[in-house]
Design a protein around this motif. Sequence first.
Motif, PDB file in Angstrom:
ATOM      1  N   SER B  14       0.836  -1.203   0.000  1.00  0.00           N
ATOM      2  CA  SER B  14       0.000   0.000   0.000  1.00  0.00           C
ATOM      3  C   SER B  14       0.868   1.249   0.000  1.00  0.00           C
ATOM      4  O   SER B  14       2.046   1.214   0.350  1.00  0.00           O
ATOM      5  N   GLN B  16       0.870   5.441   1.125  1.00  0.00           N
ATOM      6  CA  GLN B  16       0.214   6.509   1.862  1.00  0.00           C
ATOM      7  C   GLN B  16       0.227   7.735   0.958  1.00  0.00           C
ATOM      8  O   GLN B  16       1.288   8.218   0.586  1.00  0.00           O
ATOM      9  N   THR B  17      -0.932   8.219   0.550  1.00  0.00           N
ATOM     10  CA  THR B  17      -0.961   9.412  -0.289  1.00  0.00           C
ATOM     11  C   THR B  17      -1.659  10.526   0.473  1.00  0.00           C
ATOM     12  O   THR B  17      -2.221  10.292   1.539  1.00  0.00           O
ATOM     13  N   GLY B  20      -5.123   9.715   1.269  1.00  0.00           N
ATOM     14  CA  GLY B  20      -5.419   8.527   2.062  1.00  0.00           C
ATOM     15  C   GLY B  20      -4.627   7.326   1.589  1.00  0.00           C
ATOM     16  O   GLY B  20      -3.838   7.408   0.650  1.00  0.00           O
ATOM     17  N   LYS B  21      -4.831   6.222   2.267  1.00  0.00           N
ATOM     18  CA  LYS B  21      -4.071   5.016   1.959  1.00  0.00           C
ATOM     19  C   LYS B  21      -4.639   4.332   0.729  1.00  0.00           C
ATOM     20  O   LYS B  21      -5.848   4.239   0.550  1.00  0.00           O
ATOM     21  N   ASN B  63       6.577   6.156   2.004  1.00  0.00           N
ATOM     22  CA  ASN B  63       5.136   6.133   1.711  1.00  0.00           C
ATOM     23  C   ASN B  63       4.631   4.750   1.340  1.00  0.00           C
ATOM     24  O   ASN B  63       3.499   4.399   1.617  1.00  0.00           O
TER      25      ASN B  63
END
Lengths: 319, 327
Positions: B14, B16-17, B20-21, B63
């Motif tokens: 995943s 992290q942006t 949101g994830k 991230n």
Amino acid sequence: MKKYLIRRILILIPILIGVSMIIFALIEAMPGDPYSDMIDPTVPPDLIEERLEAMGYFDPLPVRYVRWLGRTLRFDFGYSTNYGAPVSVIMLNRLPNTLILGGFALLFSTIVAIPLGIISSTRQYSVVDYIVTVFAFIGLSIPAFFFGLLMIRYLAFELGWFPIAGTGAGAGYEGVRMLLHRAHHLVLPVVVLSLLSLASLMRYTRSSMLEVIKQDYIRTARSKGIKEKVIIYRHALKNALIPVVTVLTMMLPSLVSGAVLTETVFSWPGMGTLMIDAIDNDDYPLLMGITMMLAIIIVFANLLADILYAWIDPRIKYD
Amino acid sequence: MEDITLKAQGIKTSFQTSEGKVVAVNDVDITIREGKILGVVGESGCGKTVTALSIMRLVPEPNGKIEEGRIEFMGKNLLELSSEEMRKLRGAEISMIFQEPMTALNPVFSIGYQMKEMLKLHRGMTDEQATERAIELIDMVGIPRAEKVIKEYPHQLSGGMRQRVMIAMALSCDPKFMIADEPTTALDVTIQAQVLELMKDLNEKMGTAIMFITHDLGVIAEMADDVVVMYAGKVVEESNAISLFHEPKHPYTMGLLRSRPDMLEEGEELQSIKGMVPSLLRMPEGCPFNPRCEHRMDICVKEMPQLIEVKPGHKTRCWLYDDKGGK
């Protein structure tokens, strides 16, 4: 490369001639004449005019320019009206002080700034990065004279760790003792003078490294199993140095021109204070000598930058 | 039981942006047979590259994060290795080549330097040995005047040549496994064919297993033994190449096959899959392909189908083949 260098050096000639014309014209436009500060006002104007006439003051501008240029080429910058000595001698007297101060400041800021920039880029948004960044902004925003005065007030005056001013040249020591004595005098001026260049150099290194670390070839290096240290200090740094070299070479002229504020605060007899004196005293020959020397240094610093680029970056070809 | 080079199970990666994830790769299994080529197909953003980077453990930190999974390689779980152990494996046993040959090589070091660096590091060669081996490798990937090329810099070579250099470099330490992430996408069509041929050739000669990522089914047809089709971070179909091309099961795979211009009869209209790949931030409920699917059923919008075996060695993730889906 060799061909490019030769061409590049030949181009310097017209550039320097152009610069010398501009300097000559600018100084010509300044009010007053060499005698206006030197001579007792009771001397009859006729006499002054006669003397000026004799030294060619009223000759046409081109004639005077050619005469000045001819002498300049022989490293004869004329006679300082203020100091009563040849300009070249005065400059050579002051230059070592400035070179020592500026040289150490440049060395110090480079040695500190580049590693700090790298560390703060590889640990972006970490505590270290924030601390370094805050110091960089302090360095960029605090005026040199104020920082210098703070240092003198606390480190030199109250704590007495360092001398308040001067170069320490006149103490009459010899050998190692003299070196130590002078180094002691050098510490505060070097720190003050380094502050600004250190901060900006560090920021340049940081942003340049951040840019480079994102590149595909860094990912390639990682996929090859190269050690992280080698990736940062070889693969990334060599690419990141290209813009940093520009900033570094642009700092070179100030190495020779001297730092007016720092030199003034620490009563450091260098080129910066010499230039201010020359301006204050309508000392045309000295002013022209200093300005011309500065122009030459700037032009050569640019040349050096171009050579360094080609050395670091194989993509740059000058043929 | 055939020999398996690498077996990845349940990889979940995943990112992290700021919005949101985002789960880019969700429960992906990948199996690569020894000496074979596995093709991974899918549209942009389906998680092909992230799967590859997860295997290499090169998901950009901080991230990106591999949350779950197991990647078995040479009897070890790659996800449990220390970063130093993993680094020693990279380049030596697993290597990777990338999509953009123009930017994948470091512009300020010579080709020779970049190749020798690996040989010295992983194989402990001296400079002379490494030079000799580098010349040999450059020669092997079909670049003429190898002695000269190792002294040159990336900008002096064309895109095709650079990709050959990347291949030579990736294979320099005789890795067991290589990931090729769209290695021909950025190249001219004629050069593409040459590079593909070279890779196929080297795969046979050196026995390096390859995970070949592409969005071009034609390339898969030419190169791959096995195929994995990915959609929105999930494997939707998995089979050997022949079975996939002859009997595609998943509507998405069928759509991909129909949208290839070179498979058309004269006069036939070129089709495309309607709609767009969903954003990873706004995944539809149920099967991620349901908004674009022409066989959509009620269950498709409610529940995610499982990857089930529809015939030996051929798996697909679609309700059409699931008893529960009513067919």
